[in-house]
Enzyme design. Structure first.
Site, PDB file in Angstrom:
ATOM      1  N   ILE A  38       0.841  -1.193   0.000  1.00  0.00           N
ATOM      2  CA  ILE A  38       0.000   0.000   0.000  1.00  0.00           C
ATOM      3  C   ILE A  38       0.884   1.254   0.000  1.00  0.00           C
ATOM      4  CG2 ILE A  38      -1.890   1.214   1.108  1.00  0.00           C
ATOM      5  CD1 ILE A  38      -2.488  -1.659  -0.039  1.00  0.00           C
ATOM      6  N   THR A  81       1.065  -5.491 -13.291  1.00  0.00           N
ATOM      7  CA  THR A  81       2.322  -5.720 -14.000  1.00  0.00           C
ATOM      8  C   THR A  81       2.125  -5.544 -15.498  1.00  0.00           C
ATOM      9  OG1 THR A  81       1.943  -8.087 -14.327  1.00  0.00           O
ATOM     10  CG2 THR A  81       2.983  -7.420 -12.245  1.00  0.00           C
ATOM     11  N   GLU A 102       0.175  -1.147 -10.093  1.00  0.00           N
ATOM     12  CA  GLU A 102      -1.108  -0.933 -10.793  1.00  0.00           C
ATOM     13  C   GLU A 102      -1.280  -1.924 -11.938  1.00  0.00           C
ATOM     14  OE1 GLU A 102      -2.971   2.726 -11.239  1.00  0.00           O
ATOM     15  OE2 GLU A 102      -1.824   3.724  -9.656  1.00  0.00           O
TER      16      GLU A 102
END
Length: 382
Positions: A158, A368, A366
């Site tokens: 995160i 690969t 976001e």
């Protein structure tokens, strides 16, 4: 047929303004931020002072209402100076985009204004240890309890965890429901009881942007913090990524531009065999390839940004393509920039080795680049 994109005088003025802030307030701290793995507070302060910290939020929520192309330009120009700092506007968009796309007006009015004012930051919780690219297999669960929800589980990787005040978190609300259609989005607060953080990850690059796990142990939140309808969470999450992959492409373009700028300055000054190395054809061919890849990537990102602003039906394809191409190009350009400096490129006296390390993550997060290619292929095969 609508134009793919248009760069206006306002966009160019914005670029100049962001570049001035980045050169003056952000670049001087970039090496120290990387060396100490410290959150770039000076950059955050400078971005807030100039309203560049979350430019995408609309005027109705106390934001400046920048379009998707303008937001991409902000992220690109900040990344040119410091990739870690560019994750401030990028992740504020990532965290709030589910609200913009799917939340009720009441939820938007609660959470978007403090981010627009610079009073809070927003992160995004989708990935888990055992559910990386396979997002539908997430295990974090939210169980109804009267008018509340009890959340248990964890999220991994995160960005800006620990400095963000709010987190959009995806959780399974119907364990027996259809896979992918049983996930709902919620907003969690950093100070919610039972919400804790893991230790900061020790990363290859973007060291100034903290990356940590989130842990939920019986976190009780009211239903008023639900984002969108029950079961719509994963759909909202994937729509969010269609838009925010464009910003990762912009970040990659910015990193690559910074690397090319430094490489050009070096080869015009460095002399070997009685002349500047910029005069050697082999060097010129490398520079030409770097410039060509960079401009192609920039054009793809701007096209995708315009599609994001319009909400075009093919945004998913173009967002994936822009992120994939730009991040691959950034990795190639930063690697070549290190090569052009030779031994000097390999040491911390110059920023190229940092830029090369920072570029790598743009091929991974976001989604690969292998996932991006799946998204594109499925679009083509429809």
């Amino acid at each position: 047929m609508s134009e793919l994109f248009t760069i206006t005088d306002e966009h160019e003025s914005l670029r100049e303004a962001v570049r001035d802030v980045a050169d003056d307030k952000i670049a001087p701290h970039a090496a120290e931020v990387d060396e100490k793995a410290a959150f770039p507070q000076a950059a955050y302060d400078a971005l807030r002072a100039s309203d560049f910290h979350s430019p995408h939020i609309g005027e109705e929520y106390e934001g400046v209402g920048a379009d998707a192309l303008a937001t991409s330009i902000v992220i690109e120009e900040v990344a040119r100076a410091c990739a870690s700092s560019s994750l401030i506007p990028a992740v504020n968009k990532l965290g709030t985009m589910p609200l913009i796309l799917g939340a009720s007006e009441e939820v938007k009015q609660v959470y978007l204004p403090p981010v627009a004012r610079g009073d809070a930051m927003f992160s995004y919780g989708l990935s888990e240890r055992e559910a990386g690219s396979d997002t539908a297999s997430m295990r974090t669960a939210a169980k109804a309890d009267g008018d509340d929800w009890i959340i248990n589980g964890q999220k991994s990787w995160i960005t800006n965890a620990g400095v963000s005040d709010f987190y959009t978190v995806m959780a399974v609300t119907d364990p027996d429901g259809k896979r992918g259609g049983n996930v709902t989005a919620f907003v969690l607060h950093a100070d919610d009881a039972g919400f804790t953080l893991g230790e900061p990850e020790r990363k290859l690059g973007i060291k100034g942007s903290p990356t940590r796990e989130l842990f939920f142990d019986g976190v009780r939140i009211p239903d008023s913090r639900r984002v969108g309808a029950l079961g719509e969470g994963l759909k909202i999450a994937l729509r969010t990524l269609d838009h925010t992959r464009v910003t990762i492409g912009a970040q990659a373009v910015g990193i690559a531009q910074g690397a090319l700028d430094h490489a050009l300055a070096y080869v015009k000054e460095r002399s070997q065999f009685g002349k500047h190395i910029a005069e050697f054809q082999g060097i010129q061919f490398m520079l030409a390839d770097m410039g060509m890849k960079l401009e192609a990537a920039r054009q793809m990102v701007y096209v995708a940004a315009a599609k994001s602003e319009r909400g075009d039906a093919d945004l998913s394809y173009f967002g994936a393509a822009a992120k994939c191409y730009a991040s691959d190009a950034a990795m190639e350009i930063t690697t070549d920039a290190v090569q052009l400096l030779g031994g000097a490129g390999y040491v911390k006296d110059f920023p190229l080795e940092r830029m090369m390390r920072d570029a790598k993550i743009t091929q991974i997060y976001e989604g690969t680049n292998q996932i991006q290619r799946l998204v594109m292929a499925r679009h083509l095969l429809k």
